[in-house]
Design a protein around this motif. Sequence first.
Motif: not given
Length: 237
Positions: A18, A23, A103
């Motif tokens: 996350t 990531d 995100y």
Amino acid sequence: MSWITGPLVAFDLETTGTDVETDRIVTAAVVRLEPDGAISAERTWLLNPGVAIPGQASAIHGISTDHARAHGTPASSAIEEIAEAVAEVLRSGTPLVVMNARYDLSLLDRECRRYGLESISERLGVVPSPVIDPLVIDKHVDKYRKGTRALHALCAHYGVSLEDAHDARADAVAAARVVRRMAEKHQPVGAMSLTDLHDLQIRAAAAQSASLQAYLRRTSNPTAVVEAAWPVIPRSR
């Protein structure tokens, strides 16, 4: 004519975690839905992210490190394809639906930087737009509804079927269908121009972040910082 009567293209990622700065992308999907909800085009990717996929992430999306290494496309070439596919949608003026865009679009931006590729913003010459984020819009139009705002919860609330949750294609399709239902229910959103809707989400996302930050500082963490930028978090220098 309202944007909800035209086509939508949805974008979704499944990842190793996350943190947008560290990531990696594991799977991705870009899916076009026509006004009647039919899927008219789709592209999906399975990547070898170049790092081990944590067990917690594998448990969510079902992709193990061994599977990604054996069957995934090398990350650099796949990310080039994903970034260009997303940029092409936005060049066309078709709205891009992204659940929690802050995100997914930020992680794609960092992956482009990691491999020396042009970001979406660099390909377009502007910040990605028009983007439609069901998470931001739902929090704006139904501010005080209790409970989670995760995609499965939005699907239940707006009467959209979600099969195979945490599959990038399935989640992308569900997000696009949710945002249409949302706009039909909340007509001021459905009646907005795409430019006005995009600008509304920038303001709404900032206000939502400020509210959460104030809550966290008041209740649990006096130094909490919640990112306000949307749809892409700026890169740190």
